[in-house]
Design an enzyme around this catalytic site. Structure first.
Site, mmCIF file in Angstrom:
data_model
loop_
_atom_site.group_PDB
_atom_site.id
_atom_site.type_symbol
_atom_site.label_atom_id
_atom_site.label_comp_id
_atom_site.label_asym_id
_atom_site.label_seq_id
_atom_site.Cartn_x
_atom_site.Cartn_y
_atom_site.Cartn_z
ATOM 1 N N GLU A 333 0.848 -1.189 0.000
ATOM 2 C CA GLU A 333 0.000 0.000 0.000
ATOM 3 C C GLU A 333 0.889 1.246 0.000
ATOM 4 O OE1 GLU A 333 -3.399 2.063 2.880
ATOM 5 O OE2 GLU A 333 -2.038 0.552 3.680
ATOM 6 N N HIS A 334 1.774 1.338 0.968
ATOM 7 C CA HIS A 334 2.729 2.447 1.070
ATOM 8 C C HIS A 334 4.146 1.918 0.858
ATOM 9 C CE1 HIS A 334 -0.334 4.984 3.106
ATOM 10 N NE2 HIS A 334 -0.614 3.907 3.815
#
Length: 440
Positions: A333-334
């Site tokens: 996601e990040h």
């Protein structure tokens, strides 16, 4: 800290390596069984069910007729939130707005594909959307900012926030401030599966919506899954996850500092430091106790659960290429690229929803004030989904226009293909039958 999970990738077999890619994926079938009666109750009873579930599930006292935040509550929120926090919310919204304005597609474009034959796209806002703002492990005005701004820019005429109420039946004041500053004026005091059901079916107070976006608990995810034929449920956003990728040009203590950003979200989060440098890995391990000493007890508990468990810790790779391969397999996601030369690594990364480059770009900035959207696909969905954007709040229609001069050639080729595929009405519609109608 010897109890922090340390994975030497070169010593792991394929099965062990694959296990590092797993997220905190709850067995949704269990939650689907639990949310079905909630959904049915909201469908059958409307507001009464929402008020009852607020009391039973959220331990919140919402008065009859009080499911929608009033103007007085919006006004009072600005008095409850410290002025510097209001200022920072406004600062973040301004940057988020500047970023997302660049995403707004032109209303319509047409391409002349042949002389006199035009084809293009037309974009119109979705008529109604609901924005889910969670409250399970804290208050999240940042989620309000990230979901509200692109919806407003897209021109959605009916926007509503749904968020779990506090014990006294109110809504987090900073969330209301963020909603008002972003341009959203409707907030409903309901959360969990019951909120998803409310915006899917509508109640006496809650207006139904065509789409719902925003992260949520397994209850919310299960309700979205169960109601996906009734309401568009947007991109898959589950428990938070991040990889901090560090080369040998940065201090391991800095890498440890940023590793804790994601780990402190909750015990169901996933957070890895990935590096090919043993020196960086060991420095990160050594720095963690000092960083923990500056965190609240609850966040230490959350982050320790992640970093000592099966979904977090330090991954030592054999080379930069091995790091790139692991990151792309993980599809985070990040992703932070901690390096003095971050752009040298960027071309090797193809699977990440958000890529933050350099030592001055921690996830914190992107979560709150940098501008890119922080509502992101999780659980390896970054391989096919991107961040929430303005385009999530608009729909695209194809547009075609053919002039009388262009029609004969297009009709000739379409007629041949219609005949080959066996569609007689298709063929007739571009035959001499049409010519007679047009001539008459």
């Amino acid at each position: 800290m010897s109890d922090v999970s340390f994975h030497d990738l070169s010593s792991l077999d394929a099965t062990q390596r694959s296990s590092l890619l797993k997220r905190a994926e709850a067995d949704l079938s269990v939650f689907v069984e639990k949310v079905r009666p909630i959904i049915q109750a909201v469908k059958d009873e409307g507001d009464a069910a929402l008020i009852r579930f607020a009391r039973e599930l959220d331990k919140a006292n919402v008065a009859e007729g009080g499911l929608q935040v009033s103007e007085a509550e919006f006004d009072a929120a600005f008095d409850k939130v410290e002025k510097d926090v209001v200022e920072s919310i406004g600062f973040g919204i301004d940057n988020i707005r500047r970023f997302h304005e660049e995403q707004k597609p032109e209303t319509m474009w047409l391409k002349e594909v042949r002389p006199g034959a035009y084809a293009g796209d037309r974009y119109t806002p979705i008529a109604s959307v609901a924005l889910y703002v969670p409250r399970g492990k804290g208050a999240f005005p940042s989620v309000t900012m990230m979901t509200s701004v692109p919806a407003v820019i897209a021109g959605v005429p009916q926007i509503a926030i749904v968020t779990p109420p506090t014990s006294d039946g109110s809504v987090d004041a900073a969330t209301l401030v963020a909603a008002r500053l972003a341009g959203v004026h409707t907030v409903y005091k309901c959360g969990g599966a019951q909120a998803v059901a409310a915006v899917a079916y509508g109640t006496e107070t809650v207006k139904p919506a065509l789409k719902i976006v925003g992260p949520g608990s397994p209850w919310v995810v299960a309700a979205k899954s169960e109601l996906s034929s009734i309401i568009n449920t947007g991109l898959p956003a589950g428990p938070s996850e991040a990889i901090i990728f560090a080369d040998d040009s940065v201090d391991g203590g800095l890498a440890a500092l940023d590793l804790l950003i994601e780990a402190e979200h909750g015990p169901d989060s996933s957070a890895y430091l990935v590096t090919h440098s043993r020196k960086v890995a060991e420095a990160a391990l050594a720095a963690l106790p000092q960083h923990w000493s500056r965190m609240t007890e609850q966040r230490v508990e959350f982050s320790r659960a992640v970093l000592t468990g099966k979904r977090g810790g330090i991954v030592l790779t054999a080379s930069l290429e091995d790091s790139y391969r692991f990151i792309n397999d993980y599809a985070p996601e990040h992703l932070e690229i901690l390096s003095k030369e971050p752009f040298a690594h960027l071309g090797h990364i193809t699977e990440a929803a958000e890529i933050l480059m350099g030592p001055h770009t921690p996830v914190t900035l992107a979560n709150f004030v940098l501008g890119p959207n922080a509502v992101l696909p999780t659980s390896r969905w970054a391989r096919t989904y991107g961040p929430l954007s303005v385009t999530d709040f608009v729909k695209r229609s194809s547009v075609g226009y053919v002039t009388s001069a262009a029609y004969p050639e297009l009709a000739k080729h379409a007629r041949r293909l219609a005949r080959y595929e066996g569609f007689s009405s298709h063929e007739n519609a571009v035959s001499e039958i049409r010519d007679r109608y047009l001539a008459g």
